[in-house]
Motif scaffolding. Structure first.
Motif, short mmCIF file in Angstrom:
data_model
loop_
_atom_site.label_atom_id
_atom_site.label_comp_id
_atom_site.label_asym_id
_atom_site.label_seq_id
_atom_site.Cartn_x
_atom_site.Cartn_y
_atom_site.Cartn_z
N PRO B 410 10.57 20.77 -14.07
CA PRO B 410 10.36 21.47 -12.79
C PRO B 410 10.97 20.69 -11.63
O PRO B 410 10.79 19.48 -11.54
N ARG B 412 9.96 20.59 -8.77
CA ARG B 412 8.87 20.05 -7.96
C ARG B 412 8.68 18.54 -8.14
O ARG B 412 8.21 17.86 -7.25
N LEU B 413 9.04 18.04 -9.34
CA LEU B 413 8.84 16.61 -9.60
C LEU B 413 9.65 15.79 -8.62
O LEU B 413 9.17 14.79 -8.08
N GLU B 415 10.70 16.78 -5.72
CA GLU B 415 10.14 16.96 -4.38
C GLU B 415 8.92 16.08 -4.21
O GLU B 415 8.71 15.49 -3.15
N ALA B 416 8.09 15.99 -5.26
CA ALA B 416 6.91 15.13 -5.20
C ALA B 416 7.34 13.69 -4.95
O ALA B 416 6.76 13.00 -4.11
N ALA B 417 8.37 13.24 -5.67
CA ALA B 417 8.84 11.86 -5.50
C ALA B 417 9.36 11.64 -4.08
O ALA B 417 9.15 10.59 -3.49
N ARG B 418 10.00 12.66 -3.53
CA ARG B 418 10.52 12.50 -2.17
C ARG B 418 9.38 12.47 -1.17
O ARG B 418 9.43 11.71 -0.20
N ARG B 422 10.82 8.56 -1.79
CA ARG B 422 12.03 8.18 -2.50
C ARG B 422 13.25 8.92 -1.95
O ARG B 422 13.17 10.10 -1.64
N PRO B 424 16.80 10.88 -2.37
CA PRO B 424 17.09 11.90 -3.38
C PRO B 424 17.60 11.33 -4.70
O PRO B 424 17.15 11.72 -5.78
N GLN B 430 14.06 8.40 -11.07
CA GLN B 430 12.71 7.97 -11.46
C GLN B 430 11.88 9.10 -12.05
O GLN B 430 10.92 8.84 -12.75
N THR B 431 12.23 10.34 -11.75
CA THR B 431 11.38 11.42 -12.27
C THR B 431 12.11 12.31 -13.27
O THR B 431 11.67 12.46 -14.40
N PRO B 434 14.11 10.24 -16.63
CA PRO B 434 13.36 9.85 -17.83
C PRO B 434 13.06 11.03 -18.75
O PRO B 434 12.93 10.87 -19.95
N LEU B 435 12.96 12.23 -18.17
CA LEU B 435 12.62 13.40 -18.98
C LEU B 435 13.84 14.01 -19.67
O LEU B 435 13.70 14.78 -20.62
#
Lengths: 364, 510
Positions: B410, B412-413, B415-418, B422, B424, B430-431, B434-435
């Motif tokens: 998603p 959103r991950l 956006e959550a990190a930002r 963080r 961009p 970082q989000t 890894p996935l």
């Protein structure tokens, strides 16, 4: 956990939105249209409106996930967006709680919460994360991964993650909508307590009027990209400004009348007004402000439908003189009136004169 | 993200532009005389006939095999499925080598039996070799479609009064259409792009003719024209597939979960089914492995020979490894753009990458030759130009898995990190990264494996004397030195099989 003291200046404005506009390509109306909004320090403001009214877009404009076409946003005294300024979301000191929580699936709970902490050594940061987890009551889940938690627990991790860096404001996008009804109420209370305990300023977006009224210090009702009314839940409920607000926030009777200052002539008789009005006027009369009279005074209505809800009774009636006006009356559970009865109805309280909706006013 | 993606996307176009420039170098009269001669037509007929032959034969091989492994009560279905896919690891020129090894005076059969069997060559030799290594693409597609068939649709048809044959024609086949078309497209692209098989079988299809024209005749304009015609034929086939597929929806429309399939009992047909499976396995898998193993016994290579195999292996890896890494690095921004960024043109760049994959390698190699000679002569016949060609050719292989993984993460991950401070780029690493790490690694590995056994680009673009494993197999075989080619072919087959196994288990984990 009362050691987290709220910041001073309780009246200071944390979020200030002026004339903000966001228009999506290939759409007729702006999603957010020339809107002003202030959120005070330590306040919980709920943005309430039907789906598609632009409330989530407004929240994302404040966060910086969307760029406004016009207007200004100020967070904690700093302009973060206007015609010449653009500060990226990561520099805005905001916390964001997403509808689907957006927890990082590859990190455990503690690492998720520590993600936003940038100062100090790694151990110091993890310790700080543990302190926040303690605040939301999830200490024992620190080593679990998001998929091993229930919806309500994930919700609180998302909140803890957003709270950990002590943001100036926390923005919550329909945070309870993914929880089942049984869990929603209790999670809502917990989250509210945590926000109040930490003195956090918060803006919450919801389409659920009950949730908005129980959660908010102040309510902002939105429609078609504009604010219809802003005020305390009680104030907005008792004195709705427009027909839209009156019927979106609970049930109401919309009655046309002729105002002459403190009263108005209506099909339900002469009604006292909550504020003076003259000439043609639309009035909101809450069902609980109406009752069946026992002494024969009042306007006769015929009962069409009776809904028993346990703690109260709702009657849907029609004026007995043939005029097609539907009247909803709410009484205590023991009311003996049945379907088909013709009974006089009286008002106990004042009718609220409504203004034309901002959404129907001409656009700039 | 945007700039590297655009650079990588446009990069695909440059060699084609040069190919066109080179083709129009000659004056119009010369071009007419060159192109409108009978030979061009003969080559076209040969190429189309070859493609058609391979499609028919691979369908005959793949479809019954797929049905048997999905819908029948055959035993060892899992094993058979895996074995049916393994030929993907065997390059076409090794299959051709094994077939050729069988016949001839120095051939395997004459050494073994003492009688001289004629070497398979020409049209039928090419059809056989190409079918044996491309049929798994159709098998996999048909198998997936059969697995997805809803048995209740067949039962509905029966309840509406249709017999067994009508169900096949009116319910099953229409639903198999996308899978058949997709499988046929991949196979057709392989046949058109193939160089090793047609060259070893000495069958005059376009790619072999282009090579002959380029290497023996001095008229390179005709080579450029043949390359363009081959490219046009390829694009026409891609477009036809798109048109035949149309915009119809084949997915289930209703809700409710699918019931388990009732397996068809083979009963007295089962010996026939087992015999069929054995025949397919023996020809596709058994043949190359048996031939190679026999050569090891009949003419064991000396220690010196093994040393030169190791040397060639390391040389091959020295271009394949950097090519795989660069391809993955270029694929990431393109996949990100295609999956996440909604701007006009972001899909186009991805299409360009797929175009690079569809360009027949011989055409691409020639285009790279013209490009480097004209614009960057100091790069001509260097490893750099070879690596660039690999990247253009294999970019789509790496984009595929990365893109589908990105679709599942998603947005959103990030956006959550930002919202947690963080930048961009950091938020992505970082989000999201890894996935998608597994597909990135898998994509890189896939490109590495394909580059390790690549023949035409390497053969035409590598610096003089830079002989990789594939080039060794090819040159030795064309010189008739079958025993000498064996250790190199064995090294490729073992490496590829090992890699396919690793890839499957890596993907299967988690």
């Amino acid at each position: 956990m009362s050691d987290v003291t709220p910041l001073p200046h309780p009246s200071a404005t944390v979020v200030e939105v002026r004339g903000i506009t966001r228009r999506y390509p290939r759409t007729e109306h702006a999603a957010v249209d020339d809107l002003d909004l202030d959120v005070a320090q330590g306040e919980i403001l709920c943005l309430l409106g039907p789906s598609g009214c632009g409330k989530t877009t407004l929240l994302r404009l404040i966060a910086g996930f969307e760029m406004p076409d016009a207007g200004r946003v100020r967070i904690a005294g700093t302009i973060v967006a206007d015609a010449d300024t653009w500060i990226e979301p990561e520099r805005r000191r905001i916390g964001f709680v997403f509808q689907d929580y957006a927890l990082f699936p590859h990190l455990n709970v503690r690492q998720n919460v520590a993600f936003g902490l940038r100062q100090g050594s790694k151990t110091a940061r993890l310790k700080q994360a543990d302190a926040v987890l303690d605040l939301v009551g999830l200490t024992i889940f620190a080593d679990r991964y998001p998929h091993q938690l229930s919806g309500g627990q994930q919700q609180r991790v998302a909140l803890a993650r957003a709270l950990a860096p002590a943001p100036a404001v926390i923005l919550l996008d329909e945070p309870f909508s993914n929880l089942d009804a049984a869990l929603r109420g209790s999670t809502r209370d917990e989250v509210r307590q945590i926000l109040k305990r930490t003195g956090t300023t918060a803006v919450l977006v919801t389409h659920d009027q009950e949730e908005a009224m129980t959660f908010a210090d102040r309510l902002a009702v939105m429609r078609s990209g504009r604010l219809e009314q802003v005020g305390t839940p009680e104030g907005v409920y008792e004195r709705p400004a427009t027909a839209f607000v009156a019927s979106f926030l609970g049930r109401t009777n919309l009655v046309r009348g002729e105002g002459d200052g403190s009263t108005a002539r209506t099909p339900l008789g002469n009604l006292a007004l909550a504020r003076p009005a003259h000439g043609q006027v639309l009035l909101s009369v809450r069902p609980e402000a109406l009752g069946f009279s026992t002494n024969g005074t009042g306007t006769p209505v015929r009962v069409m439908q009776r809904e028993f809800k346990g703690h109260d009774l709702t009657y849907t009636c029609q004026l007995a003189d043939g005029e097609r006006l539907k009247v909803v009356v709410q009484t205590g559970p023991g009311c003996p009136v049945c379907v088909g009865d013709v009974v006089p109805v009286v008002i106990c309280g004042a009718a609220v004169p409504l203004e034309a909706s901002t959404a129907s006013r001409p656009r700039a | 993200m945007l700039i590297p993606a655009i650079v990588a996307g446009i990069g695909t176009l440059i060699p084609i532009v040069y190919l066109v420039l080179r083709a129009f170098d000659a004056d119009l009269a010369t071009v007419q005389r060159l192109v409108l001669r009978e030979r061009t037509w003969t080559l076209m007929v040969n190429t189309v006939a070859l493609t058609a032959g391979v499609l028919v034969l691979s369908t005959v091989m793949a479809v019954p095999l797929a049905w048997l492994t999905v819908r029948s009560d055959l035993r060892w279905k899992r094993l058979i499925t895996i074995l049916a896919v393994v030929p993907l690891a065997i390059p076409g020129y090794v299959v051709a080598y094994s077939l050729i090894s069988l016949g001839g005076a120095n051939g395997f059969l004459s050494t073994l039996l003492g009688t001289v069997v004629p070497r398979p060559s020409g049209y039928w030799g090419a059809v056989a070799a190409l079918t044996l290594y491309t049929y798994p693409y159709l098998f996999l597609n048909v198998r997936a479609a059969l697995l997805g068939l809803d048995p209740s649709l067949e039962e509905s048809a029966r309840s509406l009064g249709h017999g067994g044959r009508a169900v096949v024609w009116r319910v099953i086949l229409p639903q198999m259409r996308p899978a058949l078309l997709a499988g046929w497209l991949v196979i057709a692209l392989y046949v058109l792009g193939d160089f090793g098989v047609v060259a070893l079988m000495r069958f005059e299809a376009y790619s072999y003719a282009i090579y002959l024209q380029y290497s023996s005749a001095f008229d390179r304009t005709y080579a450029a024209w043949l390359s363009l015609i081959l490219l046009a034929l390829t694009l026409a086939i891609v477009a036809t597939e798109g048109r035949l597929l149309g915009k119809r929806k084949y997915a289930r429309t209703g809700s409710g979960s699918q019931r388990a399939v009732v397996m068809t009992r083979l009963r007295r047909w089962s010996p026939l089914a087992y015999g069929y499976v054995a025949l397919v396995m023996l020809s596709a898998l058994g043949l190359p492995f048996l031939v190679l193993a026999s050569w090891m016994v009949l003419a064991p290579p000396s220690a010196e020979a093994w040393l030169s195999v190791l040397e060639a292996f390391l040389r091959t890896a020295s271009v394949a490894v950097p090519a795989a890494i660069i391809t993955a690095l270029a694929a990431m921004p393109i996949a990100y753009l295609a999956a996440r960024v909604r701007i006009p043109g972001s899909q186009l760049i991805e299409r360009l990458a797929y175009l690079g994959y569809a360009i027949p390698p011989v055409s691409l190699a020639l285009a790279m030759v013209f490009f480097s000679l004209r614009s960057v002569p100091w790069l001509y016949q260097t490893m750099a130009i070879l690596i660039v060609a690999y990247v253009i050719s294999f970019l789509a292989l790496a984009i595929g898995p990365i893109r589908s993984a990105l679709m599942q993460v998603p947005p959103r991950l990030e956006e959550a990190a930002r919202s947690l401070g963080r930048r961009p780029f950091v938020a992505f690493f970082q989000t999201t990264f890894p996935l998608i790490r597994r597909p990135v690694v898998a994509g890189t590995a896939l490109v590495l494996m394909v580059a390790m056994k690549e023949l035409p680009l390497t053969f035409l673009l590598a610096p003089t004397g830079f002989t990789t494993l594939s080039v060794r197999v090819f040159t030795r075989t064309s010189e008739g030195m079958m025993a000498e080619a064996a250790p190199f072919a064995l090294a490729i087959v073992l490496f590829s099989s090992l890699f396919v196994g690793l890839l499957v288990s890596y993907e299967g984990r988690r």
